[in-house]
Design a protein around this motif. Sequence first.
Motif, short mmCIF file in Angstrom:
data_model
loop_
_atom_site.label_atom_id
_atom_site.label_comp_id
_atom_site.label_asym_id
_atom_site.label_seq_id
_atom_site.Cartn_x
_atom_site.Cartn_y
_atom_site.Cartn_z
N LEU A 1 -11.55 3.31 -0.23
CA LEU A 1 -11.05 3.49 1.14
C LEU A 1 -12.19 3.53 2.14
CD1 LEU A 1 -8.30 6.21 0.49
CD2 LEU A 1 -7.96 3.76 0.79
N LEU B 1 0.83 -1.22 0.00
CA LEU B 1 0.00 0.00 0.00
C LEU B 1 0.86 1.26 0.00
CD1 LEU B 1 -3.00 -0.52 2.47
CD2 LEU B 1 -3.11 -0.10 0.01
N PHE C 1 -5.34 2.50 6.22
CA PHE C 1 -6.33 3.15 5.37
C PHE C 1 -6.67 4.55 5.87
CE2 PHE C 1 -6.57 -0.72 3.18
CZ PHE C 1 -7.39 -0.58 2.08
N SER D 1 -5.67 -1.88 -2.78
CA SER D 1 -6.83 -1.48 -1.98
C SER D 1 -8.07 -2.27 -2.38
CB SER D 1 -7.09 0.02 -2.13
OG SER D 1 -5.98 0.79 -1.71
#
Length: 833
Positions: free
Chosen positions: A207, A121, A173, A133
């Motif tokens: 997200l 990520l 996140f 993601s």
Amino acid sequence: MEDPNGVGPGAGSPPGNGSSPGGGGGSKGKQASPKSREMFKNQRRESEGSVDCPNLEFEYGDAGEHGAELSELYSYTENPEFTINRHCFEEDFRTQVQGKGWLELEEASQKAYVMRLLDRLEVVNREQRLKVSRAILYLAQGTFGECDTEADVLHWSRYNSFLLYQMGTFTAFLELLRMETDNSQACSSALRKPAISLADSTELRVLLSVMYLLVENIRLEWETDPSGWRAARETFRTELSFPVHSEEPFVLLLFSMITKFCSGLAPHFPMKKVLLLLWKVVLFTLGGFEILQALKIQKRAEFGLPPLAEDSIQVVRSMRAASPPSYTLDLGESQMAPQSSKQRGRRQLLTKQDSLDIYNERDLFKNEDPPPEEEEEAGEGENTLDGELDLLERGPLVPPRPSQTPTTERVTFPKGLPWAPKVRQKDIEHFLEISRNKFIGFTLGQDTDTLVGLPRPIHESVKTLKQHKYISISDVQIKNEEELEKCPMSLGEEEVQQTPCEILYQAMLYNLPQYMIALLKILLAAAPTSKAKTDSINILADVLPEEMPITVLQSMKLGFDVNRHKEIIVKSISAVLLLLLKHFKLNHIYQFEYVSQHLVFANCIPLILKFFNQNILSYITAKNSISVLDYPSCTIHDLPDLTAESLEAGDNNQFCWRNLFSCINLLRLLNKLTKWKHSRTMMLVVFKSAPILKRALKVKQAMLQLYVLKLLKIQTKYLGRQWRKSNMKTMSAIYQKVRHRMNDDWAYGNDIDARPWDFQAEECTLRANIEAFNSRRYDRPQDSEFAPVDNCLLSVLGQKLELPEDFCYSYELWLEREVFSQPICWEELLQSH
């Protein structure tokens, strides 16, 4: 309108035992005009059409069913992305694991794979980061490609959510979300586009979806949860409630996204997902309605107050709605029709009298549809509401009270009362003041114990009042606040417990007006009664596809999607506002009043009335869901061809849960804003809320009817004797379902509080108390006049200062740059002093 303090027929008798249904006199035995007869026929036709609603088997709670709450996260336009998420995961998973599926791996192997995903990520390339993601989102969605049933998808979604959280996915996140919200390039790109679509918010939607699934799955407590999950849940709640590393709470980040969206700086933000996540985070960190009840009991015990007489949640759940009658009797038309003999009228009277014995099986509201004159007033009220919803510029005004047109009624009697009556200290003092003035000629202020010189019946009355005396937590908090204001030195500083609610209020305090206005702006844009305006905000950015539909069926599908999208937004905003008000009121009454005042100043009252100025029965029974496209069904079953039948297949629900939930929340919100506030009650009267609220009574759901009747009760003394005479069934329903306050003259308008003066002073006094509270508790400057001054040089130089962690590493560099490399001219220093 007649004086509410007047005395006449119906004003001196209990509700349900008033004058004849004809009320205001009239033309007995005269032939009705064709126009009048047609008017009553239309009224009966509307009334008969309104009783088709059966009793709604609705159980109010913190949220809906687990699957329904997860499915509302996605719009139908997003459905193709389920396949994209699956491909991203499977493409990556095959390169890491050979010959096995996700469900076949052991827990250690699953954790190792998640760690490899999280490491990737941090790459710079946005496309690669988005693919990773999406792979994580597929895990949070339940790895539906390896499941056979919808129950399996929900089970693995929950299992994977706990696994992802334990590996630190939420924190990772959160950092990505902060980075995306600060992405000025994406904001400027969205501002330049003439039309914003789903593609402009892809990264943000991925997200927010992962974070929502983690919060919603971990929030739910099931008896079969292992101990590790319970520990993870408490850790997660603490992590969301208390700021880490001196950062702001997570809720504030979501609020800042909402205000940024409403200001027009980020029109591509997916507001539905932000609002849903905000609601679930507030619900998770502060607690739902059952937790609120437990906190209330605990706080009353801490203040030394007696326990509650009943559990309000259980009382409301056990209440029954008014059932539709088994016959139709239009007294209006029978009154207008010619009467050939007195015997016919006597027979009708006997029929009416016999019907009183089966009160609980009768509809209290069937024949109370407003006549055409009242409908015109309702329309006029709608124009008034439209004019009042300029949230930033206009404030509430209090013009003269409106007049109401009487309607005919059928008298009914209640049986049994669900609530224990309550009496305030103010009510006892007011009763004794009147009694002393009458029998003695002077008063004793707030003394409620001295009864010398008063007759025996007054002693018995005071004894009964004291038996039902109720001291609220708010009363104790207000009294404590007054003492702290009077004696700041002797009482010292107040010890404020740092609860999640207190920390949230402190964080929201300085921008709270902007937060409330932003929420109400979105609520106004999502309301079904709102008219499209050029300057209104676009809340459909995360539902409209890049290519608009070209066929009728695609347009129908998009229409369902847009309406569903708006309903979910209304649901989340109403739930967030209600939770915040209830928790702030329990934490401290002035925190609740601060939020309430800003909602009122932003015209929340006319906004809610505008929302209800529609066919509420149609709104509650609306079918804007396509069951075959709902998650998780759409991930398991093959999607059928798009036809009119497939769009309506499988939706056999009696009502829409989220819409009924939203209506009850908004009514509870309106009750919170207007309770014991006479100036705000006058706003209900000014905006002609009575006919709007009466139409909502046609919905056969006990909880919704209860809060509508509460709103009608507080304004009956302002509506005049004629309105009360014309709406005796509503008055009887209030008497039967709403809690009684002894010595409350709500039914007759004789209460001294009904006199409309000093309403502005009431709000100004409240605002002064709120500002004093906020200033005393939260605005504490370091150089306060009450702070002691240390004049000793040695003790000042010997104080321990908290330095940042990185200061130790850069101390020598700081000395070199700020001290040694700076030439100091001591002569100039001495001369300047």
